[in-house]
Enzyme design. Structure first.
Site, short mmCIF file in Angstrom:
data_model
loop_
_atom_site.label_atom_id
_atom_site.label_comp_id
_atom_site.label_asym_id
_atom_site.label_seq_id
_atom_site.Cartn_x
_atom_site.Cartn_y
_atom_site.Cartn_z
N TRP A 112 -13.37 -6.60 1.03
CA TRP A 112 -12.72 -5.33 0.67
C TRP A 112 -13.56 -4.55 -0.34
O TRP A 112 -14.42 -5.09 -1.00
CB TRP A 112 -11.28 -5.51 0.23
CG TRP A 112 -10.90 -6.35 -0.96
CD1 TRP A 112 -10.45 -7.64 -0.94
CD2 TRP A 112 -10.82 -5.93 -2.35
NE1 TRP A 112 -10.13 -8.06 -2.21
CE2 TRP A 112 -10.33 -7.03 -3.09
CE3 TRP A 112 -11.11 -4.75 -3.02
CZ2 TRP A 112 -10.14 -6.98 -4.48
CZ3 TRP A 112 -10.91 -4.69 -4.40
CH2 TRP A 112 -10.44 -5.79 -5.11
N ASN B 65 -8.02 -12.93 -1.96
CA ASN B 65 -8.27 -13.09 -3.39
C ASN B 65 -7.98 -14.52 -3.88
O ASN B 65 -7.58 -14.72 -5.03
CB ASN B 65 -7.44 -12.07 -4.20
CG ASN B 65 -7.71 -10.65 -3.76
OD1 ASN B 65 -8.85 -10.20 -3.79
ND2 ASN B 65 -6.68 -9.93 -3.32
N GLY C 271 -15.38 0.86 -3.96
CA GLY C 271 -14.35 1.87 -4.25
C GLY C 271 -14.92 3.26 -4.38
O GLY C 271 -14.29 4.13 -4.99
N GLY C 272 -16.12 3.52 -3.86
CA GLY C 272 -16.76 4.83 -3.95
C GLY C 272 -17.82 4.89 -5.03
O GLY C 272 -18.60 5.84 -5.12
N TYR D 286 0.83 -1.21 0.00
CA TYR D 286 0.00 0.00 0.00
C TYR D 286 0.86 1.27 0.00
O TYR D 286 1.88 1.34 0.68
CB TYR D 286 -0.95 0.02 1.21
CG TYR D 286 -2.08 -0.98 1.12
CD1 TYR D 286 -2.33 -1.69 -0.06
CD2 TYR D 286 -2.91 -1.22 2.20
CE1 TYR D 286 -3.36 -2.61 -0.14
CE2 TYR D 286 -3.95 -2.15 2.12
CZ TYR D 286 -4.16 -2.84 0.94
OH TYR D 286 -5.18 -3.76 0.86
N PHE E 225 -21.49 5.98 -4.56
CA PHE E 225 -21.87 7.40 -4.42
C PHE E 225 -21.71 8.17 -5.73
O PHE E 225 -21.85 9.38 -5.76
CB PHE E 225 -21.04 8.04 -3.31
CG PHE E 225 -21.18 7.29 -2.02
CD1 PHE E 225 -22.30 7.45 -1.22
CD2 PHE E 225 -20.23 6.37 -1.63
CE1 PHE E 225 -22.47 6.71 -0.06
CE2 PHE E 225 -20.38 5.63 -0.47
CZ PHE E 225 -21.51 5.80 0.32
#
Ligand code: NAP
Length: 307
Positions: A216, A166, A221-222, A60, A225
């Protein structure tokens, strides 16, 4: 109906974690959380809400997020003592820190996993990782190799539990057959726009083995919205219609409740770096969706009725 934010085990052999985890993938995207002091404040908000589990990974932030998390925790030993850490290893990409790497690759040999875990321990400043995950299956690592690395780390007390991320159901079963102790989770993408784990056998296997998956990208991932996205619009309208039945619950709360309603009891890994959104998310476990409303959100996300 009211439920609650419980302490949970991913498997009966695992340490305890919170029913929601705080994800760290995007921390460096936001200058507000990119400093140890700011991150510490966000971690205090998590603790206030009962979220004690941090989900991170070696890769990350271009391999820089673990260092940031370690620096934030070092500022307050009291906060550090109350949090559990889950990290992952096995993805290696060329970047400014690793110009020697020519190609992005997975690597889940015993030696590579041990080296990565030891680096994570140093950067995070902890004596043991509460859970260590193989981030993605390495297609050319033998299950004996990968299991040997995880088994060694458990034996040496460097990790308190081991899991994967995964993995397909068959990859999970194959690796499990070589483990000295059970794999405790499979962290996979799961949200109303990515329902594969309920169709491809991954969540069936989690139920069979009494392993909680981790979910996850709970907000896709947004995308949930995104005002330009038709499916997201349908989902938001359905949530708005349901909200009154759940004490005025917000869209993110209802989507988290939808994820947690699956009988494998997924642990959502939150992606927001906003304190107010963390607080809202922490209210989600109190809502237990009715059978009909769960399918209502399925229908809204898919844009058609169940077959
Ligand atoms: N194992 C794996 O391979 C893997 C892969 C990806 C991620 N992960 C883990 O899962 C965690 C979560 O993934 P994710 O970041 O994709 O999660 P996500 O919650 O699906 O997406 C986060 C994005 O959605 C936005 N968002 C969240 N709540 C919102 C709200 N109420 N209103 C508007 N925007 C909102 C966030 O913006 P704001 O920050 O502005 O709220 C952020 O840009 C990661 O941090 C990581 O720990 C694991």
């Amino acid at each position: 109906m009211l439920g609650g934010m419980n302490r949970i085990k991913l498997h009966q052999t695992s340490p305890e974690f919170s029913a929601l985890a705080f994800g760290t993938w995007r921390l460096l995207d936001d200058p507000l959380t990119a400093t140890p002091g700011a991150l510490l404040e966000l971690l205090k908000v998590c603790l206030d809400c009962g979220i004690t589990t941090i989900d991170t990974a070696e890769i990350y932030g271009g391999y820089r997020v673990e260092e940031l998390v370690g620096a934030a925790l070092a500022l307050d030993p009291g906060v550090k003592a109350r949090m559990e850490i889950i990290t992952k290893a096995g993805i290696y990409v060329p970047n400014a820190f690793h110009p020697d790497r020519k190609f992005a690759h997975y690597h889940a040999s015993a030696a590579r996993l041990v080296k990565s875990a030891e680096k994570s321990l140093r950067l995070l400043g902890v004596e043991a990782l509460d859970c260590f995950l193989v981030h993605r299956p390495d297609w050319i690592a033998s299950i004996d190799e990968t299991a040997a690395g995880l088994n060694q780390l458990v034996q040496e007390g460097k990790i308190r539990s081991a899991g994967v991320s995964n993995y397909t159901a068959s990859q999970f079963a194959a690796l499990s057959s070589r483990m000295d102790q059970p794999l405790v989770t499979n962290q996979v993408e799961f949200n109303p726009f990515h329902m594969e784990p309920i169709m491809d056998g991954v969540f069936d296997q989690c139920q069979e083995k009494r392993v909680r998956p981790m979910a996850w990208s709970p907000m896709a991932g947004g995308r949930i919205f995104d005002t330009e996205d038709a499916a997201a619009g349908r989902l938001r309208v359905a949530c708005a219609e349901m909200s009154a039945r759940y004490g005025g619950a917000s869209i993110d709360q209802l989507v988290l409740a939808w994820i947690m309603a699956h009988p494998s009891h997924p642990v959502p890994v939150l992606g927001t770096a906003k304190a107010a959104r963390v607080r809202a998310a922490a209210g989600a476990p109190q809502w237990v969706l009715s059978q009909e409303d769960w399918y209502g959100l399925w229908e809204a996300a898919r844009g058609h009725r169940i077959p």
